[in-house]
Design an enzyme around this catalytic site. Structure first.
Site, PDB file in Angstrom:
ATOM      1  N   ALA A 100      72.716 -49.182 -26.598  1.00  0.00           N
ATOM      2  CA  ALA A 100      72.263 -48.455 -25.416  1.00  0.00           C
ATOM      3  C   ALA A 100      71.479 -49.325 -24.443  1.00  0.00           C
ATOM      4  O   ALA A 100      71.654 -49.227 -23.229  1.00  0.00           O
ATOM      5  CB  ALA A 100      71.416 -47.258 -25.859  1.00  0.00           C
ATOM      6  N   GLU A 140      71.563 -52.465 -23.803  1.00  0.00           N
ATOM      7  CA  GLU A 140      72.208 -53.683 -23.316  1.00  0.00           C
ATOM      8  C   GLU A 140      72.951 -53.407 -22.008  1.00  0.00           C
ATOM      9  O   GLU A 140      74.174 -53.453 -21.920  1.00  0.00           O
ATOM     10  CB  GLU A 140      73.128 -54.236 -24.406  1.00  0.00           C
ATOM     11  CG  GLU A 140      72.360 -54.614 -25.668  1.00  0.00           C
ATOM     12  CD  GLU A 140      73.249 -54.999 -26.843  1.00  0.00           C
ATOM     13  OE1 GLU A 140      74.476 -55.162 -26.652  1.00  0.00           O
ATOM     14  OE2 GLU A 140      72.716 -55.135 -27.968  1.00  0.00           O
ATOM     15  N   ARG A 193      68.392 -48.227 -28.884  1.00  0.00           N
ATOM     16  CA  ARG A 193      69.569 -49.034 -29.213  1.00  0.00           C
ATOM     17  C   ARG A 193      70.779 -48.225 -29.662  1.00  0.00           C
ATOM     18  O   ARG A 193      71.924 -48.625 -29.432  1.00  0.00           O
ATOM     19  CB  ARG A 193      69.168 -50.015 -30.331  1.00  0.00           C
ATOM     20  CG  ARG A 193      70.294 -50.778 -31.005  1.00  0.00           C
ATOM     21  CD  ARG A 193      69.699 -51.633 -32.117  1.00  0.00           C
ATOM     22  NE  ARG A 193      70.695 -52.156 -33.047  1.00  0.00           N
ATOM     23  CZ  ARG A 193      71.238 -53.366 -32.983  1.00  0.00           C
ATOM     24  NH1 ARG A 193      70.909 -54.177 -31.992  1.00  0.00           N
ATOM     25  NH2 ARG A 193      72.113 -53.764 -33.889  1.00  0.00           N
ATOM     26  N   HIS A 210      78.337 -57.631 -25.692  1.00  0.00           N
ATOM     27  CA  HIS A 210      76.972 -57.284 -26.089  1.00  0.00           C
ATOM     28  C   HIS A 210      75.987 -58.208 -25.368  1.00  0.00           C
ATOM     29  O   HIS A 210      76.369 -59.119 -24.643  1.00  0.00           O
ATOM     30  CB  HIS A 210      76.799 -57.435 -27.601  1.00  0.00           C
ATOM     31  CG  HIS A 210      77.524 -56.418 -28.414  1.00  0.00           C
ATOM     32  ND1 HIS A 210      76.878 -55.415 -29.118  1.00  0.00           N
ATOM     33  CD2 HIS A 210      78.842 -56.247 -28.662  1.00  0.00           C
ATOM     34  CE1 HIS A 210      77.772 -54.676 -29.754  1.00  0.00           C
ATOM     35  NE2 HIS A 210      78.978 -55.165 -29.490  1.00  0.00           N
ATOM     36  N   SER A 211      74.701 -57.985 -25.616  1.00  0.00           N
ATOM     37  CA  SER A 211      73.673 -58.930 -25.201  1.00  0.00           C
ATOM     38  C   SER A 211      72.501 -58.786 -26.198  1.00  0.00           C
ATOM     39  O   SER A 211      72.336 -57.720 -26.800  1.00  0.00           O
ATOM     40  CB  SER A 211      73.194 -58.633 -23.779  1.00  0.00           C
ATOM     41  OG  SER A 211      72.332 -57.528 -23.710  1.00  0.00           O
ATOM     42  N   TYR A 212      71.734 -59.865 -26.468  1.00  0.00           N
ATOM     43  CA  TYR A 212      71.835 -61.085 -25.707  1.00  0.00           C
ATOM     44  C   TYR A 212      71.785 -62.256 -26.673  1.00  0.00           C
ATOM     45  O   TYR A 212      71.551 -62.079 -27.873  1.00  0.00           O
ATOM     46  CB  TYR A 212      70.697 -61.184 -24.696  1.00  0.00           C
ATOM     47  CG  TYR A 212      69.300 -61.340 -25.291  1.00  0.00           C
ATOM     48  CD1 TYR A 212      68.692 -62.590 -25.383  1.00  0.00           C
ATOM     49  CD2 TYR A 212      68.598 -60.238 -25.769  1.00  0.00           C
ATOM     50  CE1 TYR A 212      67.435 -62.735 -25.922  1.00  0.00           C
ATOM     51  CE2 TYR A 212      67.353 -60.371 -26.314  1.00  0.00           C
ATOM     52  CZ  TYR A 212      66.762 -61.624 -26.395  1.00  0.00           C
ATOM     53  OH  TYR A 212      65.519 -61.753 -26.954  1.00  0.00           O
ATOM     54  N   TYR A 269      73.722 -63.833 -38.003  1.00  0.00           N
ATOM     55  CA  TYR A 269      73.213 -63.207 -39.224  1.00  0.00           C
ATOM     56  C   TYR A 269      74.286 -62.280 -39.772  1.00  0.00           C
ATOM     57  O   TYR A 269      75.234 -61.909 -39.071  1.00  0.00           O
ATOM     58  CB  TYR A 269      71.912 -62.432 -38.980  1.00  0.00           C
ATOM     59  CG  TYR A 269      71.928 -61.494 -37.805  1.00  0.00           C
ATOM     60  CD1 TYR A 269      72.628 -60.287 -37.844  1.00  0.00           C
ATOM     61  CD2 TYR A 269      71.218 -61.792 -36.644  1.00  0.00           C
ATOM     62  CE1 TYR A 269      72.639 -59.419 -36.768  1.00  0.00           C
ATOM     63  CE2 TYR A 269      71.216 -60.932 -35.561  1.00  0.00           C
ATOM     64  CZ  TYR A 269      71.926 -59.746 -35.630  1.00  0.00           C
ATOM     65  OH  TYR A 269      71.938 -58.895 -34.567  1.00  0.00           O
ATOM     66  N   GLU A 307      78.068 -62.253 -26.852  1.00  0.00           N
ATOM     67  CA  GLU A 307      76.660 -61.926 -26.601  1.00  0.00           C
ATOM     68  C   GLU A 307      76.229 -62.664 -25.334  1.00  0.00           C
ATOM     69  O   GLU A 307      76.138 -63.893 -25.325  1.00  0.00           O
ATOM     70  CB  GLU A 307      75.792 -62.355 -27.789  1.00  0.00           C
ATOM     71  CG  GLU A 307      76.072 -61.608 -29.078  1.00  0.00           C
ATOM     72  CD  GLU A 307      75.276 -60.325 -29.206  1.00  0.00           C
ATOM     73  OE1 GLU A 307      74.506 -60.022 -28.270  1.00  0.00           O
ATOM     74  OE2 GLU A 307      75.420 -59.636 -30.229  1.00  0.00           O
TER      75      GLU A 307
END
Length: 423
Positions: free
Chosen positions: A183, A185, A239, A311-313, A363, A385
């Site tokens: 949300a 981003e 998020r 996506h970010s970041y 990750y 990202e």
């Protein structure tokens, strides 16, 4: 229990609340000096701490939000673990309030004036984005086709836009792209809109990208969350989706849509705690929004070549797997496409994008959409990202939108060209 274990338990008791009042919240930058400290950061992220970016490798820094209630124990942990850190912001609430006020002014100064392209002067609502693609379908009826593919939990319409070259040739190969999974981003839907504009309104410059491929785009995969973050300062860093879940009498909202896919669901990198930012949901595909993406992936799996999720970041181009450090058999193809994008951005703007598998570069995160798309049959599956901005990384100022989305298109175009070359 060790002193570290006691402190970790105390810190973990502070769950992420359903609503935030960020007054007095702080942002710390943490720099792990060894593998043990990197693992500590990961454990804290699983215990309810909101890491704006989580980097566990030596030489990389992470940013985390710390509430006033958490502060004493958190600083004690930093001292005892001798974890290198710095205070980035001492009152996040005040910063967010100031930025929110600026955005309200931008919205008044830059309204949508009837038909035509959206500008890069500000961020747009889900309704404005939907109206824009509706307008494109009206203006380019031979090349643009819309489809209602589902509804969010709060009953917002989810539409895909299919972009073609108008030759009506059936069963072309497919590039499927989505934005707005998380949300907060906002730069993600902005970048996706810019890609749509390039393919539709600047068709002559990009016709080769549509000769043998149709592009199918879902601009905002999580509209409820996206809209919620625009309602006020308390919601800005939310998020997840917005379906409510109960825990010990507390209502926490949403699941992380990028942990909700039924491929190694709820394994490492995901949480079973409904109040965690990485909550995987009570079961796979519990969120109507992830069901929509799942169905699109399966609909086009027989001719889907590339799945791209924005996506970010952090400046990453990531590919499967996210659930394990092992690589797919075709990892070299994935790497070739991702590196084409990274190299093009570097050459054009000087911005560095790190390329590699999600687990090895960033990750472990099981249950993500890129892993699922690859598993479902898409030859290439990449998470992009984007660059970060503002105090949190998730709030690039409006003055940076044009720079960021232009840079993103350079990478996406190069990746598409490499896909066309290979497939």
């Amino acid at each position: 229990m060790s002193r570290f274990g006691v402190l970790s338990l105390l810190l973990g008791l502070a769950l992420v609340a359903a609503e935030y009042d960020y007054d007095g919240y702080r942002i710390y930058e943490l720099r792990p000096a060894n593998a043990e400290q990197g693992e500590l950061l990961y454990k804290l992220s699983q215990q309810g701490y909101d890491f704006l970016n989580l980097r566990r490798l030596l030489g990389q820094s992470s940013r985390v939000i710390v509430s006033p209630d958490q502060l004493e124990n958190f600083e004690k942990l930093l001292s005892e673990q001798q974890l290198s850190h710095s205070l980035i912001n001492e009152n996040l609430g005040a910063t967010i309030a100031e930025e929110f006020a600026q955005r309200q002014v931008q919205r008044r100064l830059s309204p949508i004036s009837g038909k035509g392209r959206l500008s890069t002067d500000r961020y747009y609502t889900h309704e404005e984005i939907t109206n824009y693609i509706n307008d494109l379908a009206d203006r380019f009826p031979s090349r643009v086709f819309l489809k209602t593919v589902g509804w969010s939990y709060e009953k917002r319409e989810l539409k895909t836009i299919t972009i073609t070259n108008g030759d009506r040739r059936a069963n072309k190969k497919v590039i499927f792209m989505d934005g707005g999974f998380h949300a907060r981003e906002w730069i993600s839907p902005a970048a996706v809109l810019y890609v749509i504009e390039q393919l539709v309104e600047k068709f002559d410059e990009n016709a080769e990208l549509l000769k043998d491929y149709d592009w199918i785009v879902l601009p905002v995969a999580n509209p409820d969350g996206y809209e919620y973050t625009q309602t006020g300062t308390l919601a800005r860093l939310f998020r997840k989706t917005r379906q409510p879940y109960k825990l010990l009498g507390q209502t926490c909202y949403g699941a992380d849509p990028n942990r909700n896919f039924d491929f190694h669901w709820n394994e490492e990198g995901a949480s079973s705690n409904p109040c965690s930012d990485t909550f995987a949901g009570p079961q796979p595909f519990s969120e109507p929004e992830t069901q929509v993406v799942r169905d699109i992936l399966h609909t086009y799996a027989d001719r889907g070549i590339m799945y791209l999720t924005i996506h970010s970041y952090g400046n990453y181009l990531l590919y499967p797997w996210g659930w394990t450090s092992e690589l797919p058999e075709t990892w070299q193809d994935l790497d070739d496409v991702a590196r084409a994008g990274g190299d093009a951005i570097k050459e054009a703007t000087g911005t560095d994008y790190e390329v590699g598998s999600s687990t090895n570069v960033l990750y472990i995160a099981a249950g993500a959409s890129d892993d699922y798309a690859f598993y479902a049959g898409f030859n290439i599956s990449i998470t992009m990202e984007l660059s970060g901005g503002g105090i949190t990384g998730f709030d690039p100022p409006a003055s940076k939108i044009d720079e960021f989305v232009t840079e993103t298109w350079i990478g996406i175009r190069a990746m598409a060209e490499k896909v066309i070359e290979k497939y």
